[in-house]
Design an enzyme around this catalytic site. Sequence first.
Site, short mmCIF file in Angstrom:
data_model
loop_
_atom_site.label_atom_id
_atom_site.label_comp_id
_atom_site.label_asym_id
_atom_site.label_seq_id
_atom_site.Cartn_x
_atom_site.Cartn_y
_atom_site.Cartn_z
N LYS A 116 -7.42 4.83 -2.19
CA LYS A 116 -6.81 3.53 -1.90
C LYS A 116 -7.84 2.41 -1.97
CE LYS A 116 -3.99 5.24 1.58
NZ LYS A 116 -3.31 4.99 2.83
N GLU A 200 -7.12 -3.70 7.18
CA GLU A 200 -6.33 -4.74 6.52
C GLU A 200 -5.64 -5.57 7.57
OE1 GLU A 200 -4.63 -2.31 2.64
OE2 GLU A 200 -3.36 -2.61 4.40
N HIS A 235 6.23 6.40 9.50
CA HIS A 235 5.64 6.18 8.18
C HIS A 235 6.10 7.16 7.12
CE1 HIS A 235 3.06 3.30 10.18
NE2 HIS A 235 2.74 4.24 11.05
N ARG A 292 2.62 9.42 -9.95
CA ARG A 292 3.47 10.59 -10.15
C ARG A 292 4.92 10.16 -10.08
NH1 ARG A 292 5.30 10.66 -4.91
NH2 ARG A 292 3.75 10.03 -3.39
#
Lengths: 499, 165
Positions: A116, A200, A235, A292
């Site tokens: 990431k 973040e 999540h 994917r």
Amino acid sequence: MFKKILIANRGEIAVRVIRACRELGIAAVAVYSDADRSALHVSHADEAYAIGPSPAAESYLNIPKILEAARQSGADAIHPGYGFLSENASFAAACAAAGVKFIGPPVAAMEMMGSKMRARLAMEKAGIPFVPGVSRGLASLEEAVEVSARIGYPVMLKAAAGGGGKGMRLVETREGLRSALGSAQSEALRAFGDGEVYLEKAILNPRHIEMQVLADEHGNTVYLGERECSIQRRHQKVMEEAPSPMVGPELRRQMGEVAVRVAQTAGYANAGTVEFLVDQNRNFYFLEMNTRLQVEHPVTELVTGLDLVHLQIRIAAGETLPFTQSEVSLRGHAIECRIYAEDPDNNYFPSPGKITLLLPPSGPGIRLDSGIYEGWTVPIDYDPLLDKLIGYGSDRGEASARLVRAFREYFVGGIKTNLSLFRRILADPDFEAGNLDTGYLDRLLRSRPPAPEQPDPNVAAIAAGVFALLDPPPDTHSADAGPTTASLWKKITRTEALS
Amino acid sequence: MIYHVTIDGKDYRLELDRVEGRWRCKLDGREVQMDAVLRRPDVLSILIAGQAYEVKRERIARETHLWVGSARYAAELRDPRSLGSRQSGRRDQKGPRKLVALMPGKVVRVLVEEKAEVEAGQGVIVVEAMKMQNEIKSPKQGTVVKIVAEVGASVNAGDVLAVIE
């Protein structure tokens, strides 16, 4: 075109890919672990090879065993499905080395997007909008404090090496940062073997909206519309739809063009998904790219009329995209529900076991991508996704009504499932209004559930007698009933002769 | 035939027979217009005064449930010959209650000792399965009479883990 494709996966996605192979006249090879010898995908394939004991590390994640099965079967391509090795660049490289085509993106694209942080750095250079923060792992608490002060609280700590909520911590104030950082790092280390954590700005109540992209190996890249994936529990996505209720043509075009730029920056080929967070002001930020095919691809297939797995195979075989961006159009609305073997009354704990009764829905606008059958024992060793139920209609209301109808027909007996969760969501006013964000489901589950419908228990009482008369359970010890259930049933219904 | 049926803790007396292809049904003495066919094992189509119901029978571990539409009913065992009560639904508060594993797994932690007092909902045993840990909670307030589960032991669905009095 390929003559034979090995599917390096299991469950519903393996069945899905085998079906595509059949439709294209390509032989399909299945692989199975010990737990999956009786699985549906093995029966549907043309050939099947055992790849070892049930734990994934010894079977579906075992690269040498999978490549050996490819060699034995003479497969000229491998489709990795989703999960397992689908985003493993080493696997893609090993396929190339073995002379077997990996149906997916180039190794370099997987490596760039696989981390990431590396993805963020590349996107930063390409001028893609993303959530403010740091793209590298935090070196110290001091750095975390400094960055957080700069971008403003609340902030989100995230694991660099993986997702699914592990290693994630929301931090509201400076005071909470130290302990959050420590626990995020140790959780990430335990889950992924890598304790690196980055930071973040936390977007409050964001929507998770992702864009499907498709690129051939000749430089043509298109976007195929977005999916709304905000309905998540801890999540993990539970329910997805296309198009997003909050995205109009202009926002779609903007996000789509950014997604195409992301794919091009990565040198991408084949199917992929660019994930965005969209804030309450309709600003969108790059989150990550999944290199994917995704679980929720059916909703895109239904609204575009395209078969993504066919296209994956054809692209990997060297064909150019058979359409241009202007020829992509969206029609209607599709909503997908992920049916899991989980107990909704016990915190959604996995519920493996034998499926004793299966009454699947069908009819207009209903698509069921299933990996199960009646009599199948859901194994403990894997993600408990049973199947995906998708409702399609000319608009969102019709798609929803079809799903509600389908859930009345759908019954799974013998194991616990999350079917009741979808009934609840579909009846919820916020869902109906399309008021979704990533906190939606956790909020709904914290609120008081509606009183369970209990039609006349007299019906059950009469049915109990009718069952005893027409369908008495076996007297002898059997795998289904077991001695205790048979004696239980006998004790429930004591019969007396009529005088 | 006369049947004594217990649904969710409530007892019913059911008279049921088929005469020349037609059903005769009396529930707690009241005549009920009813027709029923077994569509397939464990699935019944029942018509009661014109209303159509699909009833499914399901067996998990030691329990039998009947589903009318998407509503679930427990078919309970009550045998006056046995001592004490056996495990039933949430309604039965008296008597010893068995804590049972609902699925296969491994016992990783025992949270209380024998003779400890526990509250309803208090965690007693932790079982791990599919990489998740599940805390099995006491169904009632009481005393832990016996801990059957051992840390490290594998358990199957239906295995007794502990008994709470």
